[in-house]
Design an enzyme around this catalytic site. Structure first.
Site, PDB file in Angstrom:
ATOM      1  N   CYS A 188       0.822  -1.226   0.000  1.00 54.03           N
ATOM      2  CA  CYS A 188       0.000   0.000   0.000  1.00 54.03           C
ATOM      3  C   CYS A 188       0.851   1.269   0.000  1.00 54.03           C
ATOM      4  CB  CYS A 188      -0.959   0.001   1.174  1.00 54.03           C
ATOM      5  SG  CYS A 188      -2.153  -1.342   1.074  1.00 54.03           S
TER       6      CYS A 188
ATOM      7  N   HIS B   8      -3.185   7.621   1.645  1.00 57.89           N
ATOM      8  CA  HIS B   8      -3.600   6.283   1.218  1.00 57.89           C
ATOM      9  C   HIS B   8      -5.007   6.051   1.770  1.00 57.89           C
ATOM     10  CE1 HIS B   8      -3.904   2.095   0.525  1.00 57.89           C
ATOM     11  NE2 HIS B   8      -3.667   1.731   1.774  1.00 57.89           N
TER      12      HIS B   8
ATOM     13  N   ASN C  89      -9.995   0.165  -0.347  1.00 58.68           N
ATOM     14  CA  ASN C  89      -8.532   0.227  -0.316  1.00 58.68           C
ATOM     15  C   ASN C  89      -7.988  -0.409  -1.598  1.00 58.68           C
ATOM     16  OD1 ASN C  89      -5.804  -0.101   0.135  1.00 58.68           O
ATOM     17  ND2 ASN C  89      -6.031  -0.908   2.221  1.00 58.68           N
TER      18      ASN C  89
HETATM   19  N1  COA Z   1     -18.445  -7.484   9.474  1.00 56.24           N
HETATM   20  C1  COA Z   1     -18.828  -7.638  10.745  1.00 56.24           C
HETATM   21  N2  COA Z   1     -17.980  -7.896  11.748  1.00 56.24           N
HETATM   22  C2  COA Z   1     -16.661  -7.958  11.434  1.00 56.24           C
HETATM   23  C3  COA Z   1     -16.194  -7.789  10.132  1.00 56.24           C
HETATM   24  C4  COA Z   1     -17.138  -7.547   9.122  1.00 56.24           C
HETATM   25  N3  COA Z   1     -16.792  -7.367   7.834  1.00 56.24           N
HETATM   26  N4  COA Z   1     -14.852  -7.904  10.147  1.00 56.24           N
HETATM   27  C5  COA Z   1     -14.486  -8.130  11.415  1.00 56.24           C
HETATM   28  N5  COA Z   1     -15.579  -8.167  12.202  1.00 56.24           N
HETATM   29  C6  COA Z   1     -15.652  -8.400  13.635  1.00 56.24           C
HETATM   30  C7  COA Z   1     -14.476  -9.162  14.176  1.00 56.24           C
HETATM   31  O1  COA Z   1     -14.661 -10.560  13.944  1.00 56.24           O
HETATM   32  C8  COA Z   1     -14.513  -8.801  15.620  1.00 56.24           C
HETATM   33  O2  COA Z   1     -15.485  -9.598  16.255  1.00 56.24           O
HETATM   34  P1  COA Z   1     -15.216 -10.179  17.716  1.00 56.24           P
HETATM   35  O3  COA Z   1     -15.074  -8.982  18.609  1.00 56.24           O
HETATM   36  O4  COA Z   1     -16.449 -10.972  17.955  1.00 56.24           O
HETATM   37  O5  COA Z   1     -13.971 -10.999  17.599  1.00 56.24           O
HETATM   38  C9  COA Z   1     -15.030  -7.372  15.616  1.00 56.24           C
HETATM   39  O6  COA Z   1     -15.612  -7.158  14.327  1.00 56.24           O
HETATM   40  C10 COA Z   1     -13.962  -6.336  15.869  1.00 56.24           C
HETATM   41  O7  COA Z   1     -12.845  -6.664  15.061  1.00 56.24           O
HETATM   42  P2  COA Z   1     -11.608  -5.713  14.965  1.00 56.24           P
HETATM   43  O8  COA Z   1     -10.653  -6.257  13.957  1.00 56.24           O
HETATM   44  O9  COA Z   1     -11.073  -5.408  16.316  1.00 56.24           O
HETATM   45  O10 COA Z   1     -12.336  -4.400  14.395  1.00 56.24           O
HETATM   46  P3  COA Z   1     -11.773  -2.990  14.114  1.00 56.24           P
HETATM   47  O11 COA Z   1     -12.602  -1.951  14.749  1.00 56.24           O
HETATM   48  O12 COA Z   1     -10.298  -2.946  14.325  1.00 56.24           O
HETATM   49  O13 COA Z   1     -12.036  -2.840  12.541  1.00 56.24           O
HETATM   50  C11 COA Z   1     -10.776  -3.050  10.512  1.00 56.24           C
HETATM   51  C12 COA Z   1     -11.493  -3.766  11.656  1.00 56.24           C
HETATM   52  C13 COA Z   1     -10.078  -4.086   9.641  1.00 56.24           C
HETATM   53  C14 COA Z   1     -11.794  -2.254   9.715  1.00 56.24           C
HETATM   54  C15 COA Z   1      -9.753  -2.093  11.119  1.00 56.24           C
HETATM   55  O14 COA Z   1      -8.963  -2.753  12.069  1.00 56.24           O
HETATM   56  C16 COA Z   1      -8.836  -1.519  10.079  1.00 56.24           C
HETATM   57  O15 COA Z   1      -9.268  -0.843   9.171  1.00 56.24           O
HETATM   58  N6  COA Z   1      -7.544  -1.732  10.246  1.00 56.24           N
HETATM   59  C17 COA Z   1      -6.554  -1.211   9.363  1.00 56.24           C
HETATM   60  C18 COA Z   1      -6.584  -2.038   8.156  1.00 56.24           C
HETATM   61  C19 COA Z   1      -5.908  -1.377   7.053  1.00 56.24           C
HETATM   62  O16 COA Z   1      -6.112  -0.227   6.801  1.00 56.24           O
HETATM   63  N7  COA Z   1      -5.088  -2.142   6.391  1.00 56.24           N
HETATM   64  C20 COA Z   1      -4.473  -1.761   5.224  1.00 56.24           C
HETATM   65  C21 COA Z   1      -3.332  -0.926   5.509  1.00 56.24           C
HETATM   66  S1  COA Z   1      -2.670  -0.700   3.984  1.00 56.24           S
END
Ligand code: COA
Length: 344
Positions: free
Chosen positions: A135, A271, A301
């Site tokens: 990314c 980004h 993304n």
């Molecule tokens: N729909 C519903 N629930 C979902 C889900 C979806 N698509 N994806 C994950 N969950 C759930 C998880 O299973 C977790 O459930 P649990 O508490 O029962 O285990 C809960 O949501 C919270 O998960 P978590 O990963 O802690 O959520 P978050 O608030 O961190 O959001 C992202 C998840 C991926 C959106 C977030 O972490 C993020 O954007 N991270 C950066 C990713 C990124 O930008 N990567 C690329 C960099 S280039």
């Protein structure tokens, strides 16, 4: 004197008092982008996964994304974006000396997607290569292109970010497959004379970083030497933790190198991974969301394609104007991250 000769006559960089004073600037003279026709709204995922439009919007800011159709490849999308950028700059492929293409999803293991674009554009001179920093790829590509121009190796460089991340999604993993999209964006950088001050147009400063200890936070569990294509794996919340801090720091470092501060910035063009990361970074830099180009809601993304897509769309929307001070920043697998400061 013909333009090409005039550009060649531009002075090389010089160093004064230990600080680099650029006189050859890499100035953006054209932008373009391509998005595949297939648009997938969040609600589509509700049919196959335990997820909801509401969850995806709230946690990521994403509402829809484009996915490549059967005929779309990274190089075909990159070529379409490049053609749009050439048209915008009123140039042809013959005017380009080099292509630097940021991608982690090239059509083939080799040759590079960049050389495939070179052929598709009908360009028979110059050179082309890919840059892989996931990314952060476009920031790395911009830094490479800037160095090629600053050193006099090239006078016009086509810098592209293009990805087909839909090909490496695990469609059963709701925590990743709802976040990514496909597309391509392109810029043309041209050597122009600057006075060596931060009032010049063009790239003013850069900052690159990586730390391979964080490999397991974001990676694809396959590759040539492990004999599979693999799927994207991510510990999203861990990546999130690193993102805001590292992005604000790299942007501030790059601004500092140019003798500028956050208050001088007209646009952050980040980004586009997650609206909460984008908001957090702007807040940490003391800037309002009014100073941020946001496309994540429509593109998801798109990895290395997200910044050139946002620059091209931001220009089309009338947000980005000549003379504006822009800072772009990105973080991704590696971890790899960095920032570029440029005056449009
Ligand atoms: N729909 C519903 N629930 C979902 C889900 C979806 N698509 N994806 C994950 N969950 C759930 C998880 O299973 C977790 O459930 P649990 O508490 O029962 O285990 C809960 O949501 C919270 O998960 P978590 O990963 O802690 O959520 P978050 O608030 O961190 O959001 C992202 C998840 C991926 C959106 C977030 O972490 C993020 O954007 N991270 C950066 C990713 C990124 O930008 N990567 C690329 C960099 S280039």
């Amino acid at each position: 004197m013909p333009l090409r000769q005039a550009i060649r006559a531009l002075p090389q960089n010089n160093t004064r008092k230990g600080r680099q004073r650029l006189t050859r600037r890499a100035v953006v003279v054209g932008t373009g982008h391509y998005l595949p026709e297939r648009v997938v709204e969040n609600a589509e995922f509700e049919k196959t996964l335990d997820t909801s439009d509401e969850w995806i919007r709230a946690r990521s800011g994403i509402e829809r994304r484009h996915f490549a159709t059967e005929g779309d490849t990274t190089s075909s999308m990159a070529t379409a974006a490049a053609e749009a950028a050439l048209k915008d700059a009123k140039l042809t492929a013959d005017d380009i000396d080099a292509i630097v293409l940021a991608t982690s999803t090239a059509d083939l293991t080799f040759p590079s997607a960049a050389t495939m674009v070179q052929a598709q554009l009908g360009m028979t001179r110059g050179f082309a290569f890919d840059v892989q920093a996931v990314c952060a790829g476009f920031v790395y590509a911009l830094c490479n292109a800037n160095a090629l121009i600053a050193s006099g190796q090239a006078d016009r460089v086509l810098v592209i970010g293009a990805e087909t991340f839909s090909r490496i999604m695990d469609w059963t993993d709701r925590s990743t497959c709802v976040l990514f999209g496909d597309g391509a964006g392109a810029l043309i950088l041209e050597a122009q004379t600057g006075k060596g001050s931060n009032a010049d147009r063009g790239i003013l400063s850069t900052d690159l970083n990586s730390d391979g200890r964080y490999k397991d936070l974001l990676y694809v569990d396959g590759g040539v030497s492990t004999q599979s294509t693999g799927h994207l794996r991510m510990q999203g919340n861990q990546v999130f933790r690193h993102a805001v801090e590292k992005l604000a720091k790299t942007a501030t470092t790059a601004l500092d190198r140019a003798g500028l501060a956050a208050q001088d910035v007209d646009w952050i063009v980040p980004h586009q991974a997650n609206i909460r990361i984008i908001q957090g970074t702007a807040k940490k830099m003391g800037l309002s969301m009014d100073n941020v180009v946001v496309t994540v809601q429509d593109h998801g993304n798109t990895s290395a394609a997200s910044i050139p897509l946002a620059l091209s769309v931001g220009k089309e929307r009338g947000q980005i104007k000549p003379g504006d001070l822009i800072v772009t920043e990105a973080i991704g697998g590696g971890l790899a991250w960095g920032a570029v400061v440029l005056r449009w």
